[in-house]
Design an enzyme around this catalytic site. Structure first.
Site, PDB file in Angstrom:
ATOM      1  N   ALA A 238      37.935  48.879  40.702  1.00  0.00           N
ATOM      2  CA  ALA A 238      36.887  49.496  40.097  1.00  0.00           C
ATOM      3  C   ALA A 238      36.191  48.210  39.009  1.00  0.00           C
ATOM      4  CB  ALA A 238      37.284  50.674  39.419  1.00  0.00           C
ATOM      5  N   HIS A 239      34.942  49.087  38.467  1.00  0.00           N
ATOM      6  CA  HIS A 239      34.391  48.333  37.596  1.00  0.00           C
ATOM      7  C   HIS A 239      34.948  47.754  36.193  1.00  0.00           C
ATOM      8  CE1 HIS A 239      33.904  52.822  36.573  1.00  0.00           C
ATOM      9  NE2 HIS A 239      33.312  52.206  35.372  1.00  0.00           N
ATOM     10  N   GLY A 240      34.654  46.395  35.964  1.00  0.00           N
ATOM     11  CA  GLY A 240      35.217  46.172  34.442  1.00  0.00           C
ATOM     12  C   GLY A 240      36.720  46.210  34.729  1.00  0.00           C
ATOM     13  N   SER A 258      38.084  49.408  33.959  1.00  0.00           N
ATOM     14  CA  SER A 258      38.302  48.946  32.484  1.00  0.00           C
ATOM     15  C   SER A 258      39.579  48.492  32.244  1.00  0.00           C
ATOM     16  CB  SER A 258      37.579  49.498  31.566  1.00  0.00           C
ATOM     17  OG  SER A 258      36.362  49.802  31.664  1.00  0.00           O
TER      18      SER A 258
END
Length: 351
Positions: A238-240, A258
């Protein structure tokens, strides 16, 4: 190829006929004349007495040497030697260098020396493709993307705009790097406002990403896969998220936004990590585990939610006994009720 030549290339010690011709690598139970096999697990050693192979790769002998019916190549690490010898016999399928006329390459894109761009590939404005990199048919490379040297990009992969990919990276079929992260802000009326996802994605050197895996870009910061990490099929990053060096992620792993995964982490199939967690260096996560909290360096966790693996094994043993334990508890409760009833009768009689 002569066995002696293979021994020289692998830097193995040879015992037996070095002039025998080796034509392929085969499993020990299927090997025949002209085949080279290997044994990395001691439980297969008894098969050496009856194998039809012409030669076998073995590790350093511990105790009495096994009974072997063929020539032997002794390697410090037989599994790695096996990997090298498979490469020796692998067919050369590298396509010719150059840009196929059926591709669509932007005029200001830079294509390195010896690179191969297959048919129906699209390369966006300002993109850079390194030397000797192979881009197979039907790949989409976005504007401003940068791909290093000696990479292999298989068909149907999508490398979105601005993504940075290092050297010697392999992307298998259907990989998407730089897709939008899953970011929405809930509004007062119950609708969801999309948070634009336009930040960076970086794939460092010597990374391999399996078929149909996805690496999302964040709204701010970056998503990074560090050098030497190997990702299996159908994995979602996922993002980050930051993945450290030499991590191993098996099929259907999911890592939420994250999260930081440090160096040398191993995650088994269908395991998942919640968002904003930290998985310490060298940690191991068992198959189908749900990691809902951070994991210390070197720890081995399993289960849903994930707990120390040793505790999970004890709990799993008890879980299988629950039906009989439930029956015993019911019987004991019934027995206690009967004894209490008799005790009450005795007290009444004493009065």
């Amino acid at each position: 190829m002569k066995l002696r030549d293979i021994a020289d290339r692998l830097q193995c010690r040879l015992e037996g006929d070095g002039e025998v011709d080796i034509v392929r690598v085969a499993a020990i139970h299927k090997a025949g004349p002209g085949d080279l096999t290997f044994v990395a697990n001691a439980r297969y050693l008894p098969k050496l007495a009856t194998t039809g192979a012409s030669a076998v790769i073995l590790g350093p002998s511990k105790g009495a040497p096994p009974l072997v019916s063929c020539a032997v190549l002794y390697a410090d690490d037989p599994y790695s030697a096996f990997a090298h010898v498979v490469a020796l016999f692998a067919p050369d399928t590298r396509p010719a260098a150059g840009v196929d006329p059926l591709s669509a390459v932007a005029g200001d894109a830079a294509i390195g020396a010896g690179a191969s761009i297959g048919p129906f590939v699209t390369v966006g404005a300002g993109a850079v493709i390194g030397a000797r990199t192979i881009v197979h048919p039907n790949v989409a490379i976005g504007a401003g993307a940068r791909i290093g040297d000696d990479c292999v990009i298989q068909s149907q992969a999508s490398i979105r705009e601005g993504v940075v990919i290092g050297n010697r990276v392999t992307l298998h079929n259907g990989v998407v790097v730089g897709s939008d992260g899953y970011g929405f802000a809930r509004q007062k009326d119950g609708t969801h406002l999309k948070i634009p996802q336009h930040a960076d994605v970086v794939i460092e050197d010597d990374v391999e990403i399996g078929a149909n895996s996805t690496i999302d870009r964040p709204a701010i910061g970056e998503t990074r896969i560090s050098a030497g990490t190997k990702i299996d099929n159908l994995v979602h990053i996922a993002h980050g998220v930051t993945i450290g060096r030499r991590a191993l992620l098996a099929a259907q792993v999911g890592i939420a936004g994250s999260t930081i995964v440090e160096d040398d982490v191993m995650m088994a199939g269908q395991s998942g990590v919640s968002n904003h967690m930290r998985i310490g260096a060298g940690a191991k996560i068992g198959a189908k585990s749900a990691v809902l909290g951070s994991v210390a360096a070197g720890e081995f966790v399993t289960g849903h939610p994930a707990i120390p693996h040793r505790d999970w094994r004890r709990a799993a043993t008890i879980f299988r006994q629950l039906p009989s334990l439930k029956k015993r508890v019911a019987e004991l409760e019934q027995r206690i009720a009967e004894l209490e009833e008799k005790l009450a009768e005795c007290r009444t009689a004493d009065r």
